[in-house]
Design an enzyme around this catalytic site. Structure first.
Site: not given
Ligand SMILES: Nc1ncnc2c1ncn2[C@@H]1O[C@H](COP(=O)(O)OP(=O)(O)OP(=O)(O)O)[C@@H](O)[C@H]1O
Ligand SMILES: [Mg+2]
Ligand SMILES: [Mg+2]
Length: 605
Positions: A91, A102, A104, A159, A220, A229
């Site tokens: 995100s 978070d 990423d 992450d 979202k 979701y």
């Molecule tokens: N269990 C998983 N297995 C594989 N890829 C994952 C997994 N969890 C997260 N990812 C990867 O990490 C990315 C980011 O995940 P995250 O959970 O941080 O969600 P986000 O879309 O960044 O939303 P948020 O704003 O809640 O962080 C996902 O789009 C996916 O590509």
């Molecule tokens: Mg994220």
């Molecule tokens: Mg993440």
């Protein structure tokens, strides 16, 4: 009237390229105002903090690559030139993050820096270079499907993953687009690069990033509020929702964010599933690695709502979707479409679109409660994760039962801490009872735990309060005669039964399915029989625990008895739902008709 040149974005020509009207632009302002009211955007100061954290991670990355290069005997010139660069995905990269999100982050190193070096060297270098006290938590998970270091840095969850490229150095102007960079990497390394490659491509494939971001924020938030979701239990996750919104942006390249939101519901509800959603034609590439292709791979033909990632090697981001979750998604798309029609004509407001789901208050009469329990907090965190990852198999089995119309898994689990005094209480807790929750603890939702802890910590600092955040609550560990602490995570599946034909009396016996599900979970190599347990039980809507409801919600009540002479009180034994024979005349709605069926206990022996 005014039409822009119809450049084709994606795999088909646009549906319309008309420029927005004044009203449509105004609808955007309303949508932005509502998202702000919903706390969807973070304050500029917080975003500034994220940038500083990323700058720190970039400096640590360069230092880390140099340390490893030096250790491996590279010449001083080669050490100096080895580089190293961070990328983001998720995100943050898409520009749709909020206060709890978070970052990423992917660390990319040159060919001689290995993932083992990352786990050995990166954490101590980060500790040395980060400001005093800035690292609140650091958890390396090297054995994960995508090996990861989870940390809290300056109050922001990170992450952190790693990948190397088969290049002698990683310069700052490098991007990851080139498929040839994947040459010489193993599947795990390709997976780690994939998040960034996919998000970068999505952003390149949409006509207007600003519009895309606004629409995606709305979608979202809507999907989260409607409880649809979660990739893991069988709904689209963040990337899949992003790709769906991106596809609609391609079809209406000039439209505003709010128009895209409206079109999104209509287009996706009427989509000819299982026709895949593609943002571009699927590419071939240089590796011996699987690319989504239903004409070659039998398994790909079973994807009910395929949404395909654009970067090579293309994959289906929604392979977990089941018949039931598809039905729930389509139902929600229909509701969303109706609501946006009325929002755009001012009969409703955007707030109505984001109204909280009614999963526990209204949608179902019958629920399955799946409780993973452990004797320790550490065991529970892995055991509940494992059980969650297998839930969709149980949903699949329920889908195949003729009596079940919909089996809807709630995307989050409820984490509870209990103190039990005897075997009887222990049994109740393992079966999902909330009667023995330990004092000073409160129920947490999975996923949100981390964010809640973080928000509480921030809140505490701001208010200088003495109240500990959920993460800091220490449960008194009592053993022996005083009692025993038990940690549970309960997942709920809402069940909609098919209307019963007159005179029919079928039974819903899921004992075999729950045995199979239980066996699938306990055959996991990390399962510890003495420490972990799993139970599946039936719960009637009026027997749901208090903590699944929000303040102000009305919980379902017991149906009024219509039969004068009845031996048992409804719901006394939630597993035995009205087993006696009654005439259809006594049953005034399909719910009661459903209640006529015998629902046998699903608790595995
Ligand atoms: N269990 C998983 N297995 C594989 N890829 C994952 C997994 N969890 C997260 N990812 C990867 O990490 C990315 C980011 O995940 P995250 O959970 O941080 O969600 P986000 O879309 O960044 O939303 P948020 O704003 O809640 O962080 C996902 O789009 C996916 O590509
Ligand atoms: Mg994220
Ligand atoms: Mg993440």
């Amino acid at each position: 009237m005014a039409t822009a040149p119809a450049r084709q974005w994606g795999v088909t020509p646009p549906i319309a390229s008309t420029l927005p009207t004044k009203d449509e632009l105004a609808a955007d302002d309303d949508l932005i105002a509502e998202l702000k009211a919903q706390n969807n955007f973070e304050l500029p100061a917080e975003t500034e903090r994220r940038k500083q954290v990323l700058q720190l991670l970039q400096r640590v990355t360069v230092e880390f690559v140099q340390v490893v290069s030096r250790n491996k005997g590279l010449s001083p010139a080669a050490v100096e030139a080895s580089g190293g660069k961070i990328f983001t995905y998720g995100s943050y990269r898409l520009g749709v993050y909020g206060p709890g999100s978070d970052i990423d982050t992917l660390v990319v190193g040159p060919k001689h820096v290995l993932i083992e070096d990352f786990f050995a060297e990166f954490p101590p270098i980060l500790e040395r270079m980060a400001p005093e006290g800035a690292i609140e938590k650091m958890t390396p998970v090297p054995d994960a499907f995508v090996p990861i270091i989870k940390l809290e840095l300056c109050g922001i969850s990170i992450d952190l993953i790693f990948a190397r490229l088969v290049l002698p150095s990683i310069p700052m102007n490098l991007d990851l687009k080139n498929n040839d960079y994947l040459r010489g990497l193993d599947e795990r390394e390709v997976r780690s690069l994939n998040g960034t490659r996919v998000t970068d491509e999505i952003l390149e494939l949409v006509p207007q990033q600003k519009t895309f971001r606004l629409a995606l924020r709305a979608i979202k938030l809507w999907a989260q509020r409607r409880a649809i979701y979660s990739n893991i239990v069988g709904f689209p996750g963040g990337v899949a929702w992003a790709m769906l919104v991106a596809r609609v942006c391609q079809l209406y390249p000039q439209a505003t964010g709010s128009v895209i939101v409206g079109k999104f519901f209509k287009i996706m509800e009427r989509w000819k599933w299982p026709q895949p959603v593609l943002l571009k034609q699927i590419e071939d590439g240089p590796l011996q690695i699987k690319v989504w292709n239903p004409s070659i791979y039998h398994g790909d033909r079973f994807h009910l709502m395929p949404i395909i990632t654009p970067a090579y090697p293309s994959m289906c981001a929604t392979h977990n979707i089941s018949l039931s979750t598809k039905a729930v998604i389509l139902r929600e798309l229909h509701r969303g479409g109706d609501m946006v029609d009325r929002i755009l004509t001012k009969q409703l407001s955007w707030e109505d679109l984001f109204a909280r789901h009614t999963f526990f208050t209204h949608d179902y009469k019958y629920y399955l409660s799946i409780t993973a329990s452990s004797r320790t907090k550490e065991a529970e965190s892995v055991w509940s994760g494992l059980v969650e990852s297998k839930l969709r198999h149980l949903v699949g089995a329920l889908d195949r039962k003729p009596i079940i119309a919909v089996a809807h898994p709630f995307p989050k689990g409820f984490e509870r801490v209990h103190l039990v005094a005897n075997e009887q209480e222990m049994d109740a807790v393992k079966n999902g009872s909330t009667q023995h929750q330990a004092k000073g603890t409160k129920t947490e939702m999975t996923d949100e735990t981390k964010d809640a802890a973080h928000q509480a910590a921030v809140q505490n600092t701001l208010e200088n309060a003495e109240v500990p955040g959920p993460a800091e609550i220490k449960v008194e560990e009592k053993n022996g005669n005083d009692g025993q602490t038990v940690y549970t995570t309960t997942y709920y599946i809402g069940l909609e039964l098919k209307p019963l034909e007159p005179g029919q009396s079928r039974s819903l016996d899921i004992s075999t399915d729950s045995q199979i599900f239980k066996a699938a979970c306990t055959s996991w190599p990390g399962y510890q029989e003495a420490v972990m347990e799993l139970a599946v039980t039936h719960v009637r809507n009026f027997d749901l625990p208090e903590d699944v409801f929000q303040p102000g919600e009305t919980r379902p009540s017991r149906p009024k008895k219509k039969v004068v002479k009845r031996a048992e009180t409804a719901g006394q034994k939630s597993a035995e739902v009205a087993g006696q024979k009654r005439s259809i005349g006594e049953l005034d709605d399909s719910t009661e008709a459903a209640a006529k069926r015998r629902v046998t206990s699903a608790t595995p022996a």
